[in-house]
Design a protein around this motif. Structure first.
Motif, PDB file in Angstrom:
ATOM      1  N   SER A 123       0.842  -1.401  -0.069  1.00 19.51           N
ATOM      2  CA  SER A 123      -0.129   0.145  -0.181  1.00 19.51           C
ATOM      3  C   SER A 123       0.704   1.229  -0.213  1.00 19.51           C
ATOM      4  O   SER A 123       1.971   1.356   0.276  1.00 19.51           O
ATOM      5  CB  SER A 123      -0.957  -0.133   1.214  1.00 19.51           C
ATOM      6  OG  SER A 123      -0.157  -0.100   2.370  1.00 19.51           O
ATOM      7  N   PHE A 124       0.135   2.297  -0.266  1.00 21.15           N
ATOM      8  CA  PHE A 124       0.893   3.775  -0.039  1.00 21.15           C
ATOM      9  C   PHE A 124       0.146   4.474   0.819  1.00 21.15           C
ATOM     10  O   PHE A 124      -1.289   4.493   0.910  1.00 21.15           O
ATOM     11  CB  PHE A 124       0.534   4.402  -1.306  1.00 21.15           C
ATOM     12  CG  PHE A 124       1.421   4.218  -2.614  1.00 21.15           C
ATOM     13  CD1 PHE A 124       2.866   4.063  -2.333  1.00 21.15           C
ATOM     14  CD2 PHE A 124       1.315   4.332  -3.850  1.00 21.15           C
ATOM     15  CE1 PHE A 124       3.924   3.822  -3.020  1.00 21.15           C
ATOM     16  CE2 PHE A 124       2.112   4.050  -4.862  1.00 21.15           C
ATOM     17  CZ  PHE A 124       3.321   3.985  -4.467  1.00 21.15           C
ATOM     18  N   GLU A 125       0.749   5.231   1.647  1.00 19.05           N
ATOM     19  CA  GLU A 125       0.395   6.268   2.542  1.00 19.05           C
ATOM     20  C   GLU A 125       0.488   7.538   2.247  1.00 19.05           C
ATOM     21  O   GLU A 125       1.800   7.926   2.149  1.00 19.05           O
ATOM     22  CB  GLU A 125       0.950   5.905   4.234  1.00 19.05           C
ATOM     23  CG  GLU A 125       0.319   4.615   4.683  1.00 19.05           C
ATOM     24  CD  GLU A 125       0.960   4.471   6.197  1.00 19.05           C
ATOM     25  OE1 GLU A 125       0.599   3.250   6.627  1.00 19.05           O
ATOM     26  OE2 GLU A 125       1.768   5.266   6.490  1.00 19.05           O
ATOM     27  N   VAL A 126      -0.713   8.255   1.792  1.00 17.21           N
ATOM     28  CA  VAL A 126      -0.346   9.512   0.918  1.00 17.21           C
ATOM     29  C   VAL A 126      -0.694  10.670   2.065  1.00 17.21           C
ATOM     30  O   VAL A 126      -2.103  10.441   2.673  1.00 17.21           O
ATOM     31  CB  VAL A 126      -1.272   9.673  -0.401  1.00 17.21           C
ATOM     32  CG1 VAL A 126      -0.952  10.587  -0.855  1.00 17.21           C
ATOM     33  CG2 VAL A 126      -0.892   8.243  -1.004  1.00 17.21           C
ATOM     34  N   SER A 127       0.122  11.583   2.262  1.00 17.87           N
ATOM     35  CA  SER A 127      -0.237  12.523   3.095  1.00 17.87           C
ATOM     36  C   SER A 127      -0.194  14.037   2.050  1.00 17.87           C
ATOM     37  O   SER A 127       0.696  14.217   1.145  1.00 17.87           O
ATOM     38  CB  SER A 127       0.662  12.902   4.424  1.00 17.87           C
ATOM     39  OG  SER A 127       0.691  11.877   4.898  1.00 17.87           O
ATOM     40  N   THR A 128      -1.249  14.855   2.522  1.00 19.32           N
ATOM     41  CA  THR A 128      -1.279  16.238   1.838  1.00 19.32           C
ATOM     42  C   THR A 128      -1.086  17.218   2.923  1.00 19.32           C
ATOM     43  O   THR A 128      -1.430  17.115   4.248  1.00 19.32           O
ATOM     44  CB  THR A 128      -2.398  16.523   0.948  1.00 19.32           C
ATOM     45  OG1 THR A 128      -3.605  16.164   1.792  1.00 19.32           O
ATOM     46  CG2 THR A 128      -2.357  15.362  -0.105  1.00 19.32           C
ATOM     47  N   GLN A 129      -1.148  18.485   2.432  1.00 22.84           N
ATOM     48  CA  GLN A 129      -1.033  19.690   3.460  1.00 22.84           C
ATOM     49  C   GLN A 129      -2.446  19.974   4.092  1.00 22.84           C
ATOM     50  O   GLN A 129      -2.313  20.235   5.344  1.00 22.84           O
ATOM     51  CB  GLN A 129      -0.505  20.914   2.584  1.00 22.84           C
ATOM     52  CG  GLN A 129      -0.255  22.082   3.473  1.00 22.84           C
ATOM     53  CD  GLN A 129       1.163  21.982   3.463  1.00 22.84           C
ATOM     54  OE1 GLN A 129       1.880  22.141   2.403  1.00 22.84           O
ATOM     55  NE2 GLN A 129       1.976  22.068   4.419  1.00 22.84           N
ATOM     56  N   ASN A 130      -3.559  19.970   3.395  1.00 25.72           N
ATOM     57  CA  ASN A 130      -4.580  20.262   4.004  1.00 25.72           C
ATOM     58  C   ASN A 130      -5.795  19.279   3.489  1.00 25.72           C
ATOM     59  O   ASN A 130      -5.503  18.152   2.451  1.00 25.72           O
ATOM     60  CB  ASN A 130      -4.980  21.615   3.889  1.00 25.72           C
ATOM     61  CG  ASN A 130      -5.195  22.026   2.387  1.00 25.72           C
ATOM     62  OD1 ASN A 130      -5.528  21.425   1.325  1.00 25.72           O
ATOM     63  ND2 ASN A 130      -4.366  23.050   1.877  1.00 25.72           N
ATOM     64  N   LEU A 131      -6.943  19.568   3.749  1.00 26.05           N
ATOM     65  CA  LEU A 131      -8.026  18.624   3.660  1.00 26.05           C
ATOM     66  C   LEU A 131      -8.500  18.927   2.092  1.00 26.05           C
ATOM     67  O   LEU A 131      -8.879  17.803   1.333  1.00 26.05           O
ATOM     68  CB  LEU A 131      -9.102  18.746   4.488  1.00 26.05           C
ATOM     69  CG  LEU A 131     -10.447  17.768   4.462  1.00 26.05           C
ATOM     70  CD1 LEU A 131      -9.972  16.624   5.049  1.00 26.05           C
ATOM     71  CD2 LEU A 131     -11.752  18.216   5.056  1.00 26.05           C
TER      72      LEU A 131
END
Lengths: 306, 224
Positions: A123-131
């Motif tokens: 799997s990939f765990e993808v984070s971003t700056q905001n919603l």
């Protein structure tokens, strides 16, 4: 200097003569600014927590265990191309297996042993700056999933906490603003009435003042000062009360209130109210208090002098 | 020093003052006489610019009163001392504070105020009662305080609107003596009254009003 001294002297006389009325004006101003302060700090705290969850929220893309490495790399490139991603962490079958075993080892060792590593999806765990970025990336992934031939197995996307907090912020803003407007209007009206009554009890003084050649500023000054003073007193008393409440809670109710809160928001850095922030809020409120008080009393006295 | 030129004042259809013309020189003592409603109080109100004339002009010590701006009004008021039948003293202030009040609005220092007020209280014979409140003073004493307040800014003219209206005859006479003394020191006095005995005994200039018109302007007693 003499002017200022006399202005203070007359203002003091007005307030002293009004007694309970002055008290009620200060009380309503205190209540108004108490609510405003609580509103500001609550909004600030919720925003800090919201920001934390926003930065922590991520999308997890599960691939079919049979998905090729090429495909997985291609998906990674596609997500990166959106330019809205802060980090992508690849969890290989091996890492997933280790995590899984670690999790089950204590609870169900038999089950842990029976799991085949190849059955677990990478799997990939993808984070971003905001919603909103998270939403955009999620949409990109859903499109990829639609066009894939089963390589993307599932997309998990924890938006509930964030959405709840966003709603909370919006409700707090609406209710708080409504309450503030309502209380401000009441405070405004009460000051107008208080000053009107002060003026009435001083009508003789005003008449004689004008007769002996007092300028309008001289007559009006103490009344405007009185209104402004109610505002400032309201701000300072409410700040002191709020500060005392804060001290009492952090001293005597640490175990019953603060500790459960910390438990609830485990891992969330609790908002820090710096002295600068507090002074800024009190300063701005004092300014608002002065303006509300001064305008309300100006309305009263102008109406009378006309 | 004071000139009324073709001054009329109407309230709706009612004529309160009709074509008033007179001139008062500095240092004069003038009685303004007439029945109630003859226009005495209206004339005083025009002079202190509490009202503006419907037509005509009023000149006083360099001011065109009817054209005076709101801003300049306090300066005019400081040049005119006024005494009323009901004294208009502030009940919560002492005799000293009541007199001082008139100077405070003109931004005098506390030292100047103290000096001038004590001098004025001495002049009206009430130094001993400077700390008394109005309710502790007799009618005559209250009027003396009011005169002290009117005089403390050293005005060009002292206007007394029925100053003896609420006082016993002998006390009235004291007040008139005091006004006469002030006049002898050089202050112009305009006293509205219908106390004929006072006017008769002083034999000063008399301007008599009837239904808003000047019916007489000459030296002498009340009815001459």
């Amino acid at each position: 200097m003499i002017k200022v001294r006399r202005l203070i002297k007359y203002t003091y006389e007005h307030i002293r003569r009004n007694g309970w009325l002055s008290f009620s004006s200060v009380a309503i101003m205190t209540l108004t600014f108490f609510v405003i302060s609580i509103f500001i700090f609550t909004l600030y705290s919720v925003n800090v927590i919201l920001h934390y969850y926003e930065s922590k929220s991520q999308i997890i893309v599960f691939f079919n265990p049979q998905a090729s490495q090429t495909y997985i790399s291609q998906v990674k490139t596609n997500i990166e191309d959106t330019g809205k991603v802060t980090s992508i962490k690849f969890i290989s079958k091996e890492v997933a297996y280790q995590r899984f075993v670690k999790l089950l080892k204590t609870q169900n060792p038999t089950l842990a042993k029976s799991v085949d590593m190849n059955a677990l999806p990478p799997s990939f765990e993808v984070s971003t700056q905001n919603l909103s970025n998270l939403q955009d990336v999620a949409n990109t992934l859903y499109k990829l999933k639609k066009n894939s031939h089963g390589e993307i197995d599932n997309i998990l996307y924890f938006k509930n906490v964030v959405q709840f907090l966003k709603q909370a912020v919006s409700v707090i803003s609406d209710v708080g603003l409504g309450l503030i407007i309502f209380l401000s209007i009441i405070a405004f009206v009460i000051i107008i009435i208080t000053i009107a009554i002060t003026i009435n009890s001083h009508s003789e003084d005003i008449e004689i003042m004008k007769l002996v050649g007092a300028s309008t500023t001289y007559v009006v000054g103490p009344f405007i000062m009185e209104g402004a003073l109610y505002g400032v007193l309201g701000v300072f008393i409410s700040s002191i009360v709020l500060y005392l409440i804060f001290i009492i809670i952090s001293t005597y109710y640490r175990a019953t209130i603060l500790f459960p809160l910390e438990q609830f928001f485990q891992g969330v850095p609790l908002p820090h109210y710096s002295l600068f922030l507090v002074l800024e809020v009190v300063g701005v409120e004092a300014l608002i208090g002065i303006v509300i008080g001064a305008i309300a009393s100006s309305i009263s006295i102008t109406k009378y002098l006309k | 020093m004071l000139t009324f030129k073709d001054v009329s004042k109407k309230y709706g259809n009612r004529v309160a003052l009709d074509d008033i013309n007179f001139h008062i020189e500095e240092g004069e003592f003038v009685f303004l006489v007439g029945h109630s409603g003859a226009g005495k109080s209206t004339l005083v109100k025009l002079l202190i610019r509490e009202e503006t004339p419907t037509s005509g002009s009023i000149h006083f010590a360099g001011y065109d009163i009817e054209q005076l701006s709101r801003k300049a009004l306090p300066h005019l008021r400081r040049e005119i001392g006024v005494v009323f039948q009901d004294f208009k003293l502030l009940p919560r202030k002492t005799a000293f504070e009541n007199v001082a009040f008139a100077m405070e609005v003109s931004d005098f220092s506390n030292r100047e105020i103290k000096k001038a007020v004590n001098y004025m209280l001495d002049l009206v014979g009430l130094s001993a009662k400077s700390r008394s409140f109005p309710h502790q003073l007799s009618g005559g004493e209250k009027q003396r305080i009011a005169i002290a307040r009117a005089m403390v800014n050293n005005p060009h003219i002292l206007i007394a609107d029925e100053p003896t209206g609420n006082l016993d005859p002998n006390v009235s006479w004291d007040i008139v003596q005091l006004l006469n003394k002030i006049n002898n020191w050089g202050t112009t006095i305009l006293m509205a009254t219908h106390a004929s005995d006072i006017v008769n005994s002083l034999q000063k200039r008399v301007i008599s009003l009837d239904e808003g018109k000047i019916v007489r302007d000459s030296m002498g007693g009340y009815n001459e």
